[in-house]
Each structure stands twice: as C-alpha cells, then as structure tokens.
Design a protein around this motif. Structure first.
Motif, PDB file in Angstrom:
ATOM      1  N   LYS A 219       0.841  -1.205   0.000  1.00  8.15           N
ATOM      2  CA  LYS A 219       0.000   0.000   0.000  1.00  8.15           C
ATOM      3  C   LYS A 219       0.874   1.253   0.000  1.00  8.15           C
ATOM      4  CE  LYS A 219      -3.783   2.448   0.320  1.00  8.15           C
ATOM      5  NZ  LYS A 219      -4.797   2.480  -0.771  1.00  8.15           N
ATOM      6  N   ALA A 220       1.868   1.289   0.894  1.00 10.55           N
ATOM      7  CA  ALA A 220       2.769   2.445   0.936  1.00 10.55           C
ATOM      8  C   ALA A 220       3.499   2.603  -0.395  1.00 10.55           C
ATOM      9  CB  ALA A 220       3.761   2.289   2.077  1.00 10.55           C
ATOM     10  N   TYR A 221       3.970   1.496  -0.942  1.00  7.91           N
ATOM     11  CA  TYR A 221       4.675   1.534  -2.222  1.00  7.91           C
ATOM     12  C   TYR A 221       3.779   2.052  -3.340  1.00  7.91           C
ATOM     13  CZ  TYR A 221       6.372  -0.280  -6.686  1.00  7.91           C
ATOM     14  OH  TYR A 221       6.724  -0.403  -8.002  1.00  7.91           O
ATOM     15  N   ASP A 222       2.564   1.538  -3.421  1.00  5.07           N
ATOM     16  CA  ASP A 222       1.648   1.962  -4.481  1.00  5.07           C
ATOM     17  C   ASP A 222       1.394   3.470  -4.444  1.00  5.07           C
ATOM     18  OD1 ASP A 222       1.367  -0.544  -5.606  1.00  5.07           O
ATOM     19  OD2 ASP A 222      -0.497  -1.023  -4.542  1.00  5.07           O
ATOM     20  N   LEU A 223       1.281   4.024  -3.239  1.00  2.00           N
ATOM     21  CA  LEU A 223       1.021   5.457  -3.116  1.00  2.00           C
ATOM     22  C   LEU A 223       2.242   6.295  -3.508  1.00  2.00           C
ATOM     23  CD1 LEU A 223      -1.013   5.464   0.224  1.00  2.00           C
ATOM     24  CD2 LEU A 223      -1.892   5.918  -2.075  1.00  2.00           C
ATOM     25  N   LEU A 224       3.430   5.763  -3.285  1.00  2.00           N
ATOM     26  CA  LEU A 224       4.665   6.474  -3.636  1.00  2.00           C
ATOM     27  C   LEU A 224       5.110   6.206  -5.071  1.00  2.00           C
ATOM     28  CD1 LEU A 224       6.660   5.761  -0.361  1.00  2.00           C
ATOM     29  CD2 LEU A 224       5.634   7.951  -1.015  1.00  2.00           C
ATOM     30  N   LYS A 225       4.498   5.247  -5.687  1.00  2.00           N
ATOM     31  CA  LYS A 225       4.925   4.763  -7.000  1.00  2.00           C
ATOM     32  C   LYS A 225       4.948   5.850  -8.086  1.00  2.00           C
ATOM     33  CE  LYS A 225       3.897   0.905 -10.155  1.00  2.00           C
ATOM     34  NZ  LYS A 225       3.052  -0.305 -10.306  1.00  2.00           N
ATOM     35  N   PRO A 226       3.966   6.759  -8.155  1.00  2.00           N
ATOM     36  CA  PRO A 226       4.019   7.778  -9.215  1.00  2.00           C
ATOM     37  C   PRO A 226       5.301   8.612  -9.189  1.00  2.00           C
ATOM     38  CG  PRO A 226       1.830   7.701  -8.264  1.00  2.00           C
ATOM     39  CD  PRO A 226       2.700   6.829  -7.401  1.00  2.00           C
ATOM     40  N   VAL A 227       5.773   8.956  -7.994  1.00  2.00           N
ATOM     41  CA  VAL A 227       7.005   9.738  -7.891  1.00  2.00           C
ATOM     42  C   VAL A 227       8.221   8.851  -8.121  1.00  2.00           C
ATOM     43  CG1 VAL A 227       8.454  11.089  -6.321  1.00  2.00           C
ATOM     44  CG2 VAL A 227       5.987  11.479  -6.394  1.00  2.00           C
ATOM     45  N   ALA A 228       8.212   7.663  -7.525  1.00  2.00           N
ATOM     46  CA  ALA A 228       9.341   6.744  -7.711  1.00  2.00           C
ATOM     47  C   ALA A 228       9.498   6.377  -9.180  1.00  2.00           C
ATOM     48  CB  ALA A 228       9.133   5.491  -6.868  1.00  2.00           C
ATOM     49  N   SER A 229       8.407   6.283  -9.920  1.00  2.00           N
ATOM     50  CA  SER A 229       8.468   5.925 -11.344  1.00  2.00           C
ATOM     51  C   SER A 229       9.218   6.973 -12.148  1.00  2.00           C
ATOM     52  CB  SER A 229       7.053   5.771 -11.910  1.00  2.00           C
ATOM     53  OG  SER A 229       6.378   4.684 -11.326  1.00  2.00           O
ATOM     54  N   LYS A 230       9.052   8.238 -11.769  1.00  2.00           N
ATOM     55  CA  LYS A 230       9.759   9.307 -12.467  1.00  2.00           C
ATOM     56  C   LYS A 230      11.237   9.333 -12.097  1.00  2.00           C
ATOM     57  CE  LYS A 230       7.108  12.638 -11.033  1.00  2.00           C
ATOM     58  NZ  LYS A 230       6.568  14.005 -10.850  1.00  2.00           N
ATOM     59  N   ASN A 231      11.517   9.088 -10.821  1.00  2.00           N
ATOM     60  CA  ASN A 231      12.891   9.220 -10.329  1.00  2.00           C
ATOM     61  C   ASN A 231      13.752   7.989 -10.572  1.00  2.00           C
ATOM     62  OD1 ASN A 231      12.200  11.746  -9.424  1.00  2.00           O
ATOM     63  ND2 ASN A 231      11.894  11.126  -7.302  1.00  2.00           N
ATOM     64  N   ASP A 232      13.128   6.807 -10.571  1.00  2.00           N
ATOM     65  CA  ASP A 232      13.893   5.567 -10.719  1.00  2.00           C
ATOM     66  C   ASP A 232      12.999   4.493 -11.331  1.00  2.00           C
ATOM     67  OD1 ASP A 232      15.587   3.394 -10.518  1.00  2.00           O
ATOM     68  OD2 ASP A 232      16.297   3.911  -8.510  1.00  2.00           O
ATOM     69  N   PRO A 233      12.721   4.597 -12.636  1.00  2.00           N
ATOM     70  CA  PRO A 233      11.810   3.628 -13.279  1.00  2.00           C
ATOM     71  C   PRO A 233      12.285   2.187 -13.193  1.00  2.00           C
ATOM     72  CG  PRO A 233      12.935   5.005 -14.914  1.00  2.00           C
ATOM     73  CD  PRO A 233      13.195   5.621 -13.586  1.00  2.00           C
ATOM     74  N   ALA A 234      13.591   1.964 -13.210  1.00  2.00           N
ATOM     75  CA  ALA A 234      14.101   0.591 -13.121  1.00  2.00           C
ATOM     76  C   ALA A 234      13.779  -0.016 -11.758  1.00  2.00           C
ATOM     77  CB  ALA A 234      15.610   0.574 -13.362  1.00  2.00           C
ATOM     78  N   LEU A 235      13.868   0.795 -10.719  1.00  2.00           N
ATOM     79  CA  LEU A 235      13.536   0.316  -9.372  1.00  2.00           C
ATOM     80  C   LEU A 235      12.071  -0.078  -9.292  1.00  2.00           C
ATOM     81  CD1 LEU A 235      14.278  -0.116  -6.364  1.00  2.00           C
ATOM     82  CD2 LEU A 235      13.629   2.284  -5.979  1.00  2.00           C
ATOM     83  N   VAL A 236      11.202   0.740  -9.840  1.00  2.00           N
ATOM     84  CA  VAL A 236       9.766   0.443  -9.815  1.00  2.00           C
ATOM     85  C   VAL A 236       9.466  -0.844 -10.568  1.00  2.00           C
ATOM     86  CG1 VAL A 236       7.530   1.232 -10.693  1.00  2.00           C
ATOM     87  CG2 VAL A 236       9.014   2.808  -9.425  1.00  2.00           C
ATOM     88  N   GLN A 237      10.102  -1.035 -11.698  1.00  2.00           N
ATOM     89  CA  GLN A 237       9.907  -2.270 -12.461  1.00  2.00           C
ATOM     90  C   GLN A 237      10.301  -3.486 -11.625  1.00  2.00           C
ATOM     91  OE1 GLN A 237      12.161  -2.423 -16.100  1.00  2.00           O
ATOM     92  NE2 GLN A 237      10.988  -4.143 -16.920  1.00  2.00           N
ATOM     93  N   GLU A 238      11.413  -3.383 -10.910  1.00  2.00           N
ATOM     94  CA  GLU A 238      11.871  -4.490 -10.078  1.00  2.00           C
ATOM     95  C   GLU A 238      10.938  -4.715  -8.889  1.00  2.00           C
ATOM     96  OE1 GLU A 238      14.364  -7.660  -8.851  1.00  2.00           O
ATOM     97  OE2 GLU A 238      14.078  -6.601 -10.749  1.00  2.00           O
ATOM     98  N   LEU A 239      10.468  -3.642  -8.286  1.00  2.00           N
ATOM     99  CA  LEU A 239       9.563  -3.778  -7.140  1.00  2.00           C
ATOM    100  C   LEU A 239       8.241  -4.415  -7.550  1.00  2.00           C
ATOM    101  CD1 LEU A 239      10.247  -0.437  -5.243  1.00  2.00           C
ATOM    102  CD2 LEU A 239      10.641  -2.750  -4.373  1.00  2.00           C
ATOM    103  N   ASP A 240       7.713  -3.999  -8.691  1.00  2.00           N
ATOM    104  CA  ASP A 240       6.476  -4.625  -9.183  1.00  2.00           C
ATOM    105  C   ASP A 240       6.666  -6.139  -9.327  1.00  2.00           C
ATOM    106  OD1 ASP A 240       5.102  -2.248  -9.299  1.00  2.00           O
ATOM    107  OD2 ASP A 240       5.412  -1.944 -11.457  1.00  2.00           O
ATOM    108  N   LYS A 241       7.776  -6.506  -9.907  1.00  2.00           N
ATOM    109  CA  LYS A 241       8.075  -7.919 -10.136  1.00  2.00           C
ATOM    110  C   LYS A 241       8.192  -8.680  -8.821  1.00  2.00           C
ATOM    111  CE  LYS A 241      11.902 -10.805 -11.812  1.00  2.00           C
ATOM    112  NZ  LYS A 241      13.248 -10.767 -12.435  1.00  2.00           N
TER     113      LYS A 241
END
Length: 375
Positions: A301-323
């Motif tokens: 839940k915390a990750y999903d809410l922060l995801k829009p900003v994290a996606s801009k700053n570190d898209p590779a990290l978001v891809q890995e976290l989703d996985k």
C-alpha cells in the motif's frame, strides 16, 4: 513486534547464513560528506555529525560489533522518527529519512534490545525542500489508510475480546488472527508512539526487566498452550481493548512523511523476515502466514502510493519492485487453505527457505525506495 527473543536472533543468523545475502541489511557504499556516518559496535554508537540541516537526511550505518544491531532516530518525546533493524555484524545499511529541525537522539541497539546507546544530535533549520504535491497526496492517502486499519481493528478485536471474556476457547482462537490484521498492516506507525506496542504485541522473551506481560501474545499462550481461559486472561482482554482504542485515537496524530512511508514498508518486510519466516511471531497459534500477508499488504500500500514519484525518479527500481511484490504474493499463495492459510508448523524448512528467498528478493530493492522518493 519490535522486541526479539535471543532465539529469534539466532534464527535470523541461521537464515542469513543460508541465504547468503540478507535483504534486511544491505551493504552500503555511502561515503559522501552529506551522509551521517554511524559506526555501531557492542558498546559504542559513534556518530560523525551531531548537527546537520533539516530535510532529507542520509544515515550510513556500519555494524562493527559482534551482535545484530538496530539504529533509531528518536524525537525529544521518544517517538521513533526512523529506524533500521537487523543490521548484521560486519554489514552496512543506509537510511534515508525526512527530519525536521529540532533535538533528537540516534540510538544503536546491540542485540536489538533495550533503550540503546544514544547520542544527542541537533537538526538545524533551512534544509527543508518545497513540498511535492504528488507526495503530499501520497501522505494524505496513507494517513487515511492507517486510520482505516485502526478503525477496522476495533470491532475485530472486540469480537476476540468478547470470546475470551465468555470463556469460549474455540471462538477466541477463531477470532484471534483476524483481530491482528489491521495492526500488522500498519505496525511501523503503531510502533512510532513507543508506548503502545510493548503493551499489545510483546512476546514473553521480548519483555524488558520488570515489564508485565500483556497483550495478544499473552492471550495466545493461554489459548493454544495452556488451553484454558482464566479470570486473569479476561482482565488482560479488557486491557488489550483499552490499549487498542488508545492507538486508534492517537494514530491520526502520527508523523508521516514520504520517506517514513518508504522506510515503514521496508520495516514490514523486515518483520516478515525476522518474525514470520522463523515462526517466532505466532509460536503458539502458528498463524504466522496471516501476519505475513498483512505485512506485505501494508508494505505494498505504501509503495503503491509512492509509486508515481518513484516511477519518475527511478523507473528501473519500480519495475523491479512490481516484479518482486508479485513474486512474494505468489509464493505466499501456495500456502492458502480456503479463506485462510495453513498452520505454519506444517510448513517445512525447505518451504520456509523459499519464502525467505522471496522476501529477501523484495527487501533489497525496497530498501532503495526512500532514496528514490527523496530525489
């Protein structure tokens, strides 16, 4: 639950040895002058800076001792501002936190027990960055989520308490795990107050000297180990309800920042690794997998809410976290039994190792989320 038994510490060390890399304490190469360096040992907590500007603060921890340690930043009223647990001997960890100006203490806790070895620090004004509307929205939504979980816990806990007070052993066992779900999803926020968690969620071997054992796990022992409900248990049930109601009323005042959300998500994964994988959390009821799922739910839940900003700053990290979130949920799903989960004592060592590996694979990238939202 924060307090650890010595057996839990040993279990962590054993799992860490098997997995080779622990997602709960990652190596850090932070050497920049902007980071506050903390060298923790069995009898010292050395801090490189005792004064630094407010805002996004990086804390680079090196455990030079022989014991697993924790590092906390406490406010003047002993609220937990940020923390990192389970930092093994000879390892390093990095914490990114948003800290306002004021007086604080950095504490190292060798053996992960007690008040720790503390150093006073001063955070000066002028370092705060202009707020990001997307992050402000994430904090507001997470605050609503935390309050909702507390509100939903009260009726669930009341069912459990009512069953205990009626002396209905079977009904008390049935309602025990559901009464804990909201707490487990948001435990880092509950723990930030400092005084509620020890009364509600402490295990027997995690008690401090002179502390009376109260809360869920004391009742868990009565239900599954003693197999009876006493008058003392009924009084403890009332006390649990009082303490949880106090939590519900106070949770809205918790200090929440984007980095505390990210660090809290990491702490929830640490909870899984430290207490659920080892079977320490629910040692009598063996309902650990229910808590496991709640911890993962809260972290996601915390990750999903922060995801829009994290996606801009570190898209590779978001891809890995989703996985890796999907991987953990899939691994956990293998142990479902109807609407619930298998008793954890039926999960063998090989399967526990698989769960541990999945948690570690998520924990490593999740430890980078705070830095990603703080860019």
């Amino acid at each position: 639950m924060r307090a650890l038994r010595s057996s839990a510490v040993a279990a962590i060390a054993a799992v860490a040895a098997l997995t080779a890399v622990s997602g709960c304490a990652q190596k850090s190469d932070t050497k920049g002058s902007d980071a506050v360096q903390v060298k923790a040992s069995d009898d010292k907590c050395e801090v490189s800076k005792t004064s630094f500007p407010a805002g996004h603060v990086k804390i680079a921890v090196e455990n030079k001792g022989s014991k697993v340690t924790e590092v906390y930043v406490y406010a003047a009223d002993d609220r937990i501002i940020t923390e990192r647990e389970n930092i093994g001997p000879g390892t390093k960890a990095e914490i990114t936190a948003t800290i306002k100006s004021g007086s604080y203490e950095i504490a190292c806790k060798p053996g992960m027990k007690g008040d720790g070895i503390r150093q006073k620090i001063t955070v000066t004004g002028g370092g705060e960055k202009k707020s990001d509307p997307q992050l402000d929205k994430a904090v507001a939504e997470y605050r609503k989520y935390v309050q909702q979980q507390a509100d939903e816990t009260i009726p669930a806990a009341q069912k459990f308490v009512d069953a205990v007070k009626k002396g209905d052993l079977d009904e008390a066992k049935k309602t025990y795990a559901p009464s804990r779900t909201g707490w487990e999803r948001t435990e880092p926020v509950a723990e930030s107050f400092g005084d509620i968690d020890p009364k509600t969620d402490t295990r027997e071997d995690g008690l401090e000297k002179g502390q009376k054992w109260t809360g869920w796990h004391r009742l868990e022992k009565s239900l599954w180990d003693d197999k009876k409900i006493t008058d003392d248990d009924k009084a403890l049930a009332d006390q649990l309800m009082t303490d949880l109601t106090a939590w519900q009323k106070r949770v809205g005042s918790a200090e929440i920042t984007p980095t505390s959300m990210a660090n809290g998500a990491k702490e929830l994964l640490d909870e899984v690794y430290r207490n659920k994988i080892t079977g320490e959390e629910e040692r009598y009821s063996h309902t650990d997998l229910v808590d496991f799922e709640a911890n993962v739910d809260g972290a996601e839940k915390a990750y999903d809410l922060l995801k829009p900003v994290a996606s801009k700053n570190d898209p590779a990290l978001v891809q890995e976290l989703d996985k890796q979130f999907e991987s953990v949920k899939k691994a956990l799903g293998d142990y479902r039994d109807g609407d619930g989960f298998k008793s954890y004592d039926s999960v063998g060592n090989d399967d526990r190792k698989k769960l541990s590996d999945a948690v570690n694979a998520l924990s490593e990238p999740l430890s980078k989320l705070a830095a990603a939202v703080a860019k």
